[in-house]
Design a protein around this motif. Structure first.
Motif, mmCIF file in Angstrom:
data_model
loop_
_atom_site.group_PDB
_atom_site.id
_atom_site.type_symbol
_atom_site.label_atom_id
_atom_site.label_comp_id
_atom_site.label_asym_id
_atom_site.label_seq_id
_atom_site.Cartn_x
_atom_site.Cartn_y
_atom_site.Cartn_z
ATOM 1 N N SER A 12 0.849 -1.272 -0.123
ATOM 2 C CA SER A 12 0.076 -0.043 0.028
ATOM 3 C C SER A 12 0.943 1.125 -0.044
ATOM 4 N N SER A 38 2.556 1.509 3.362
ATOM 5 C CA SER A 38 3.710 0.702 3.557
ATOM 6 C C SER A 38 4.810 1.023 2.880
ATOM 7 N N GLN A 39 4.718 1.424 1.615
ATOM 8 C CA GLN A 39 5.763 1.994 0.806
ATOM 9 C C GLN A 39 6.451 3.234 1.484
ATOM 10 N N ARG A 87 8.578 2.042 4.371
ATOM 11 C CA ARG A 87 9.366 1.508 4.007
ATOM 12 C C ARG A 87 10.921 2.407 3.406
ATOM 13 N N ILE A 107 4.388 -5.900 8.447
ATOM 14 C CA ILE A 107 3.199 -5.400 8.092
ATOM 15 C C ILE A 107 2.068 -6.189 7.613
ATOM 16 N N PHE A 150 -3.214 -2.994 5.697
ATOM 17 C CA PHE A 150 -2.640 -2.418 6.956
ATOM 18 C C PHE A 150 -3.306 -0.855 6.640
ATOM 19 N N GLU A 151 -3.247 -0.252 5.490
ATOM 20 C CA GLU A 151 -3.619 0.654 5.248
ATOM 21 C C GLU A 151 -5.252 1.081 5.392
ATOM 22 N N VAL A 199 1.492 -3.773 14.042
ATOM 23 C CA VAL A 199 2.681 -4.187 13.131
ATOM 24 C C VAL A 199 3.709 -4.861 13.968
#
Length: 314
Positions: free
Chosen positions: A2, A5-6, A9, A43, A47-48, A59
């Motif tokens: 998502s 998440s990116q 990261r 994750i 998640f989002e 998490v």
């Protein structure tokens, strides 16, 4: 994969963290058991979406605490980075974030420093005793004049060297094994996850390498004071740069490659893998092989120098 998440990261930047690598969830145990990664962030799916829906997704942060300092600081940085990125993503000034972070520390769940320091100090003392005892055994023979008595016997230089390596190595193996059981496990109450016989087997190979190094250093000097002045700097370099005090990954890349030539680096690596993570022979056989090869080089070099020393005496 998502957007959030990116975003998380991409927030882990050098020099505090290496570039993040995507892992399948079934690889987490394998890469942490082998010491390949210190931190693994799991994750969860959706998640989002769960976050935007007001739910509280968890998490999971897995931490290899065999490197105590690195693990402690890294966990703090990870919490701050994730909290900041989630808050920015939600565009909210709320102090209560809708995400519950669950941090799980592997191998040392209570983050007790004695679990790390107890084993690493034992590893360092093995190195120190191996160098000093084997070198001193040869130096004292020369200082007391008993080297001539050995030359009168039907013994080859290789047999004399093997006797020094075997005798001093056996004493250290017994002392280190008792220290591991009685002091580290008993007095300090450190949990040993792996096989002690496997660790002792690796220690025997390591002692072959380091005692040969001690004899080699002894052939370069003429007295115990000179040997001490030569051996201690060698020990300090092997100790401080082996990974027992500072994680090898924190050192300059060139130095990391250079220290791969030192048997102490591989000794620390397999000691941590076996005693902390419960690694088997299939994980540490490479370290065993490298230590044996380096020991063979040290033994041959010491034997050549020892023969030259004997020729000078004769």
């Amino acid at each position: 994969h998502s957007q959030l998440s990116q975003r998380i990261r991409s927030a882990f930047l050098e020099p505090y963290f290496k570039p993040p690598v995507l892992l399948a969830i079934d690889r987490i145990d394998a890469v942490m058991d082998s010491g390949q990664y210190t931190f693994v962030i799991d994750i969860p799916p959706d998640f989002e979406a769960d976050l935007l829906a007001g739910r509280q997704p968890a998490v999971q942060v897995n931490i290899d605490a065999t490197a105590m300092t690195q693990a402690g600081h890294g966990a703090t940085y990870i919490r701050r980075i994730m909290a900041q990125e989630i808050e920015d993503f939600m565009h909210s000034g709320e102090t209560q974030l809708p995400v519950a972070q669950v941090v799980r520390v592997k191998f040392n769940p209570n983050v007790q420093s004695r679990w790390f320091l107890g084993v690493m100090q034992l590893v360092n003392m093995i190195t120190l005793l191996a160098i000093m005892l084997s070198g001193a055994a040869l130096i004292r023979e020369r200082e007391h004049g008993t080297i001539e008595h050995l030359l009168d016997m039907p013994l080859t230089p290789a047999e004399i060297m093997i006797a020094k390596v075997w005798a001093n190595g056996l004493v250290i193996v017994i002392a280190a094994t008792l220290s591991l059981k009685l002091v580290v496990q008993g007095l300090l109450d450190v949990h040993i996850a792996g096989s002690i016989p496997l660790f002792v087997s690796g220690m025997v190979i390591y002692l072959f390498s380091v005692t040969a190094l001690g004899i080699f250093l002894a052939t370069l000097v003429r007295s115990m004071p000179q040997f001490g002045l030569l051996a201690f700097p060698v020990f300090m370099v092997m100790n401080l740069l082996s990974g027992s005090t500072t994680p090898l990954d924190s050192m300059p890349e060139v130095l990391q490659h250079v220290m791969q030539l030192s048997p102490s680096t591989h000794f620390v690596s397999f000691a941590q893998a076996i005693l902390y993570r419960g690694a088997g022979f299939d994980v540490v056989w490479r370290e065993f092989t490298v230590i044996f090869l380096s020991g063979s080089v040290f033994f041959i070099a010491a034997l050549l120098r020892f023969r030259k020393t004997i020729s000078a005496v004769q």
